[in-house]
Enzyme design. Structure first.
Site, short mmCIF file in Angstrom:
data_model
loop_
_atom_site.label_atom_id
_atom_site.label_comp_id
_atom_site.label_asym_id
_atom_site.label_seq_id
_atom_site.Cartn_x
_atom_site.Cartn_y
_atom_site.Cartn_z
N ASP A 1 5.42 14.94 -12.91
CA ASP A 1 5.24 14.25 -14.18
C ASP A 1 5.96 12.90 -14.07
OD1 ASP A 1 6.00 14.95 -17.70
OD2 ASP A 1 5.16 13.21 -16.66
N LYS B 1 2.94 5.57 -20.44
CA LYS B 1 3.89 4.47 -20.67
C LYS B 1 3.46 3.16 -19.99
CE LYS B 1 7.63 7.79 -21.38
NZ LYS B 1 7.97 7.66 -22.81
N TYR C 1 11.08 17.28 -20.06
CA TYR C 1 10.15 17.17 -21.19
C TYR C 1 8.82 16.64 -20.66
CZ TYR C 1 8.13 15.39 -25.59
OH TYR C 1 7.31 15.12 -26.65
P1 KE4 Z 1 3.76 10.88 -24.76
O1 KE4 Z 1 2.85 11.99 -25.27
O2 KE4 Z 1 4.95 10.66 -25.69
O3 KE4 Z 1 2.99 9.58 -24.45
O4 KE4 Z 1 4.34 11.34 -23.34
C1 KE4 Z 1 4.99 12.57 -23.26
C2 KE4 Z 1 5.92 12.54 -22.06
C3 KE4 Z 1 5.54 13.23 -20.92
N1 KE4 Z 1 6.31 13.23 -19.81
C4 KE4 Z 1 7.49 12.55 -19.77
C5 KE4 Z 1 8.31 12.59 -18.53
C6 KE4 Z 1 7.92 11.82 -20.91
O5 KE4 Z 1 9.10 11.15 -20.86
C7 KE4 Z 1 7.13 11.81 -22.08
C8 KE4 Z 1 7.55 11.09 -23.34
N2 KE4 Z 1 8.86 10.51 -23.32
C9 KE4 Z 1 9.52 10.39 -24.59
C10 KE4 Z 1 10.91 9.77 -24.35
N3 KE4 Z 1 11.82 10.71 -23.89
C11 KE4 Z 1 8.71 9.58 -25.57
C12 KE4 Z 1 9.49 9.16 -26.81
C13 KE4 Z 1 9.03 9.95 -28.00
O6 KE4 Z 1 8.83 11.19 -27.89
O7 KE4 Z 1 8.92 9.31 -29.07
#
Ligand code: KE4
Length: 435
Positions: free
Chosen positions: A239, A267, A144
């Site tokens: 990523d 994060k 993801y």
């Molecule tokens: P954000 O747009 O949520 O800040 O980041 C996206 C993203 C990009 N790349 C990786 C590897 C990520 O894990 C994420 C976001 N992680 C999720 C948890 N699996 C955020 C939690 C959510 O979607 O509420």
């Protein structure tokens, strides 16, 4: 455990916010039941509206490696806020954080800040396409990278021809430029390059996957990625939104000694405030507006409060012994969980890299998303709720990683393991469907 106020809050939220949440995973759809609404948090503890306290292993999905409401972070944000919350003009805090990120992440020579991991990955892909003049991107099933259109794509029937949208609202045109390969499928990757090589702008990968649950690369996988991207002139994007500053100061690329061309971050870099970032080779970053032609922008990019929180967090990680302590705690957590699952004859796979932890309720090995989907998600849901009722807040989905922090103590982990033993005893004592 009584959670009436959370229940009422969820009913209220659902009337005004789709699904009652501002990010889907928070709605507990994967584990059933109704989400906990948070009143406050401190250290490794979360407190809900009914004043129930939980040992937290979600930690806002990764940002809070120093724990909730760390005094240094709070002081830094408060101090910044008293001087103004946003200017839309450059500040030295942005250069302070950029210099610190460049000093910590081996492959990053220059970096651009934005406000989320999604923005970071979207921008990194656009930059890679602008730099190479090519259209296609390779991603891996189960990884993801945020909710950008190009990434919400599954493997199509002819997997190596083009993807299929994972969500309504994504066009065939977008899906056509995304090729989906299985994680750890080095042969599949080679085939994708053999078929599309000169058209591939970038390969994007979670070098350690957190979004299937924790899935680790086989020994040949990351080296093959580096070799093929170099050979075909494609941009390799790690990523590290989740793994950056988590599994090592310099993320997976430091731990594995494999350097990508671009890295996306999020994060931890914001310490709980909205920060995303992408950076890497100077020649690629030089193509970014206003220096180069590839456009990217953001009203709150480099926000002074977020910079302050990120700086306080990354500086807090410089203390000697922080990473060995986190590694020891993560290892204790997963080995203890394995002992509990074994005691209750539950098939399982556990793993950690530093304070990023994971377990699957299935026989191993788990090397890709098909393996991960063999997990007993019904059992996971019952285990999740039995732990929640015993004051332990795990990820409300089998397909997520867990996170410890410098605020977690050995006794918190030991209590968690005791509760896991009690939880599984209760789960197996209760008639199926009752908990
Ligand atoms: P954000 O747009 O949520 O800040 O980041 C996206 C993203 C990009 N790349 C990786 C590897 C990520 O894990 C994420 C976001 N992680 C999720 C948890 N699996 C955020 C939690 C959510 O979607 O509420």
């Amino acid at each position: 455990m009584k959670r009436d106020r959370s229940l009422a809050a969820f009913e209220r939220a659902k009337r005004v916010i789709p699904g009652g949440v501002n990010s889907p995973v928070r709605a507990f759809r994967s584990v059933g039941g109704s989400p906990v609404f948070v009143k406050s948090a401190s250290g490794c503890m979360l407190v809900d509206l009914d004043d129930n306290a939980y040992i937290d292993y979600v930690m806002s999905w990764g940002p809070l490696i120093l724990g909730h409401a760390h005094p240094l972070v709070i002081a830094a944000v408060r101090d910044a806020a008293e001087r103004g919350t946003s200017f839309g003009a450059p500040t030295e805090a942005e250069s302070d954080l950029a210099e610190l990120v460049i000093s910590m992440v081996p492959s990053i020579e220059r970096v651009r800040f934005c406000s989320s991991g999604t923005e970071a990955t979207m921008s990194a892909l656009r930059l890679a396409r602008g730099f190479t003049g090519r259209d296609k991107v390779v991603k891996f099933a189960g990884c993801y990278h945020g909710h950008g259109d190009a990434f919400l794509i599954s493997a199509g029937s002819g997997a190596l021809t083009n993807g299929v949208p994972d969500s309504p609202g994504i066009t065939e045109g977008v899906a056509r430029d995304t090729i989906v390969v299985d994680y750890n499928d080095t042969a599949g990757l080679r085939a994708a390059f053999a078929q599309h090589g000169e058209a591939i702008a970038a390969v994007i990968v979670e070098p350690y996957v957190g979004n299937m649950g924790l899935v680790l690369p086989l020994p040949d996988f990351l080296p093959a990625l580096r070799e093929l991207c170099t050979g075909y002139g494609a941009v390799l994007i790690f990523d590290e939104v989740m793994t950056g500053f988590r599994v090592a100061p310099g993320g997976v690329q430091e731990r594995e000694g494999i350097l990508p061309d671009l890295t996306t971050l999020g994060k931890i870099i914001g310490g709980g405030l909205p920060v995303g970032a992408f950076g890497g080779r100077a020649d690629i970053m030089a193509r970014l507006s206003p220096e180069g032609p590839v456009y990217q922008a953001g009203t709150l990019s480099g926000n002074p409060l977020a910079m302050a929180a990120g700086l306080a967090t990354l500086r807090g990680l410089q203390a000697p012994g922080v990473y060995p302590h986190l590694e020891q705690l993560g290892t204790r957590f997963v080995s203890g969980m394995s002992e509990v699952f074994t005691r209750h004859s539950v098939p399982h796979v556990t793993a950690n890299r530093g304070s990023m932890v994971g377990f699957f309720l299935t026989d191993g090995p788990v090397t890709n998303v098909s393996d991960a989907k063999r997990s007993d998600t019904a059992l996971y849901g019952r285990f999740f709720h039995a732990m929640l009722d015993r004051g332990v807040y795990l990820a409300p989905s089998q397909f997520e990683a867990g996170f410890l922090s410098t605020a977690h103590r050995q006794l918190d982990v030991d209590r968690t393991l005791e509760m896991a033993d009690e939880a599984l005893t209760a789960v197996f004592a209760a008639p199926r469907g009752s908990n």
